[in-house]
Motif scaffolding. Structure first.
Motif, PDB file in Angstrom:
ATOM      1  N   ASN A  32       0.828  -1.224   0.000  1.00  0.00           N
ATOM      2  CA  ASN A  32       0.000   0.000   0.000  1.00  0.00           C
ATOM      3  C   ASN A  32       0.853   1.262   0.000  1.00  0.00           C
ATOM      4  OD1 ASN A  32      -2.102  -1.751   0.261  1.00  0.00           O
ATOM      5  ND2 ASN A  32      -2.635  -1.203   2.367  1.00  0.00           N
ATOM      6  N   ARG A  34       4.044   1.699  -0.959  1.00  0.00           N
ATOM      7  CA  ARG A  34       4.786   1.904  -2.209  1.00  0.00           C
ATOM      8  C   ARG A  34       3.858   2.352  -3.338  1.00  0.00           C
ATOM      9  NH1 ARG A  34       7.345  -3.744  -2.077  1.00  0.00           N
ATOM     10  NH2 ARG A  34       5.960  -3.894  -0.277  1.00  0.00           N
ATOM     11  N   ARG A  43       0.839   7.866   2.398  1.00  0.00           N
ATOM     12  CA  ARG A  43       0.645   6.422   2.580  1.00  0.00           C
ATOM     13  C   ARG A  43      -0.816   6.065   2.822  1.00  0.00           C
ATOM     14  NH1 ARG A  43       5.173   3.251   3.494  1.00  0.00           N
ATOM     15  NH2 ARG A  43       3.905   1.772   4.664  1.00  0.00           N
ATOM     16  N   HIS A  47      -3.544   2.884   1.772  1.00  0.00           N
ATOM     17  CA  HIS A  47      -4.338   2.047   2.685  1.00  0.00           C
ATOM     18  C   HIS A  47      -5.825   2.155   2.351  1.00  0.00           C
ATOM     19  CE1 HIS A  47      -0.796   1.051   4.864  1.00  0.00           C
ATOM     20  NE2 HIS A  47      -0.615   2.243   5.408  1.00  0.00           N
ATOM     21  N   ASN A  78       3.641  -4.384  13.377  1.00  0.00           N
ATOM     22  CA  ASN A  78       3.310  -3.090  12.755  1.00  0.00           C
ATOM     23  C   ASN A  78       3.217  -1.944  13.769  1.00  0.00           C
ATOM     24  OD1 ASN A  78       1.329  -4.613  10.114  1.00  0.00           O
ATOM     25  ND2 ASN A  78       3.397  -3.793   9.987  1.00  0.00           N
ATOM     26  N   ARG A  81       5.667   0.980  13.498  1.00  0.00           N
ATOM     27  CA  ARG A  81       5.524   2.070  12.506  1.00  0.00           C
ATOM     28  C   ARG A  81       5.348   3.416  13.202  1.00  0.00           C
ATOM     29  NH1 ARG A  81       2.798  -0.121   6.991  1.00  0.00           N
ATOM     30  NH2 ARG A  81       4.051  -2.005   6.919  1.00  0.00           N
ATOM     31  N   GLU A  85       0.961   6.847  11.405  1.00  0.00           N
ATOM     32  CA  GLU A  85       0.421   5.795  10.522  1.00  0.00           C
ATOM     33  C   GLU A  85      -0.424   4.804  11.320  1.00  0.00           C
ATOM     34  OE1 GLU A  85       3.063   4.174   7.626  1.00  0.00           O
ATOM     35  OE2 GLU A  85       1.707   2.535   7.105  1.00  0.00           O
ATOM     36  N   LEU A  89      -4.281   3.871  10.570  1.00  0.00           N
ATOM     37  CA  LEU A  89      -4.707   2.502  10.291  1.00  0.00           C
ATOM     38  C   LEU A  89      -5.812   2.086  11.258  1.00  0.00           C
ATOM     39  CD1 LEU A  89      -1.247   0.831   9.568  1.00  0.00           C
ATOM     40  CD2 LEU A  89      -3.163   0.990   7.965  1.00  0.00           C
TER      41      LEU A  89
HETATM   42  C1  IPE Z   1       0.551  -3.286   3.821  1.00  0.00           C
HETATM   43  O1  IPE Z   1       1.132  -2.271   3.074  1.00  0.00           O
HETATM   44  C2  IPE Z   1      -0.456  -2.755   4.804  1.00  0.00           C
HETATM   45  C3  IPE Z   1      -0.060  -2.871   6.215  1.00  0.00           C
HETATM   46  C4  IPE Z   1       1.021  -3.420   6.677  1.00  0.00           C
HETATM   47  C5  IPE Z   1      -0.974  -2.284   7.174  1.00  0.00           C
HETATM   48  P1  IPE Z   1       2.428  -1.512   3.588  1.00  0.00           P
HETATM   49  O2  IPE Z   1       1.986  -0.323   4.394  1.00  0.00           O
HETATM   50  O3  IPE Z   1       3.334  -2.454   4.274  1.00  0.00           O
HETATM   51  O4  IPE Z   1       3.047  -1.021   2.219  1.00  0.00           O
HETATM   52  P2  IPE Z   1       4.578  -1.025   1.822  1.00  0.00           P
HETATM   53  O5  IPE Z   1       5.101  -2.398   2.026  1.00  0.00           O
HETATM   54  O6  IPE Z   1       5.247   0.000   2.694  1.00  0.00           O
HETATM   55  O7  IPE Z   1       4.563  -0.629   0.371  1.00  0.00           O
END
Ligand code: IPE
Ligand code: IPE
Ligand code: MG
Length: 270
Positions: A32, A34, A43, A47, A78, A81, A85, A89
């Motif tokens: 999501n 990237r 970001r 999501h 997670n 993070r 974020e 989420l």
């Molecule tokens: C997955 O996408 C969603 C969650 C982990 C909540 P990412 O947020 O990990 O997206 P990238 O890997 O940074 O692109």
């Protein structure tokens, strides 16, 4: 050597006839961030688009006759993070619960949530419980959301239950005793695991359950993973030969169909 070894000695292995659509698909929805970055978006935009893809893939699974869909939404790691974020989420999770329960119910979907919801707070815990109760009788698809889930957490909480359940037993535990104590004890083991976003790792998702799961990795980012991408994964799965420890020559179609009719004691009663 016996001429006819017992069929599928490991009773927790989910057995499918060859060339069938998977009963249970488990997905690590990755990429999501990237996806958003490549569009110069925050970001959160990735999501949000990711939640829309959840709707599309859920509908596609119903159309394909898949019975169980399990999605990794937030891992126990997670929390590392940035706070911003995490807050966002959490809000998306809350909004999805508030807005989707009725729709899920009307579409015959049973919602289950696995993971430790405690850190998400009272409101999410309450909504999750209500959603599970409201949709408990639905049979079209079981949608499991893994939130603050970790495969190691699941194994450890199951071990805790095991020792409390069998206080006088110290050895010789069986899979039949252990597997029902895992968080996803209502589902057969996943037949197909999909990870989007290009990484080829499990990231502490289902650990016990993927012993015989077919693993599919795609560079496609989750916000780009549409119905066609799911079809491609299913086609790839259908071309696999699932041997469950046996040789190709032992795999008679009739024999496999028979085995599928009697998948073993762990799944009985689900
Ligand atoms: C997955 O996408 C969603 C969650 C982990 C909540 P990412 O947020 O990990 O997206 P990238 O890997 O940074 O692109
Ligand atoms: C895995 O994705 C967790 C979810 C999709 C919820 P991550 O983006 O957190 O995984 P790593 O850090 O790349 O292994
Ligand atoms: Mg990621």
């Amino acid at each position: 050597m016996t001429a006819n070894p017992p069929a599928f000695p490991s009773s927790t292995v989910q057995i499918l006839p060859a060339r069938a659509v998977p009963r249970h698909v488990a997905i690590i929805m990755d990429g999501n961030g990237r996806w958003a970055k490549s569009r110069y978006l925050p970001r959160v935009a990735g999501h949000k688009r990711g939640v829309e893809i959840v709707r599309e893939v859920t509908r596609a699974c119903i159309d394909l006759g898949i019975e169980f869909l399990t999605l990794f939404a937030f891992s126990s790691e997670n929390w590392r993070r940035p706070q911003e974020e995490i807050t966002m989420l959490r809000q998306l999770f809350l909004m999805a619960l508030e807005q989707e329960i009725g729709k899920l119910d009307r579409n015959g979907i049973r919602l289950k949530i696995i993971g430790d919801l405690e850190p998400f707070g009272e409101r999410i815990k309450e909504l999750a419980q209500r959603a599970e109760e409201q949709t408990a009788q639905n049979t079209r698809l079981t949608l499991t959301i893994a939130a603050n889930y970790g495969g190691r957490w699941d194994l450890l909480q199951a071990v805790g239950k095991l020792v409390r359940k069998y206080p006088s037993q110290t050895e010789g535990f069986t899979e039949e005793q252990f597997a029902p104590l895992l968080a996803m004890n209502y589902a057969p083991e996943p037949d197909l695991f999909i990870r989007t976003g290009g990484e080829q790792r499990i990231s502490n998702f289902l650990l016990w359950h993927v012993a015989y799961t077919e693993l599919y990795f795609t560079p496609k980012l989750w916000p780009d993973f549409d119905r066609n991408a799911l079809d491609e994964a299913i086609e790839w799965f259908i071309a696999r030969e699932r041997r469950f420890g046996r040789t190709s020559e032992q795999l008679e179609p009739g024999e496999l169909a028979q085995a599928a009719a009697d998948p073993g004691p762990v799944r009985r009663g689900y």
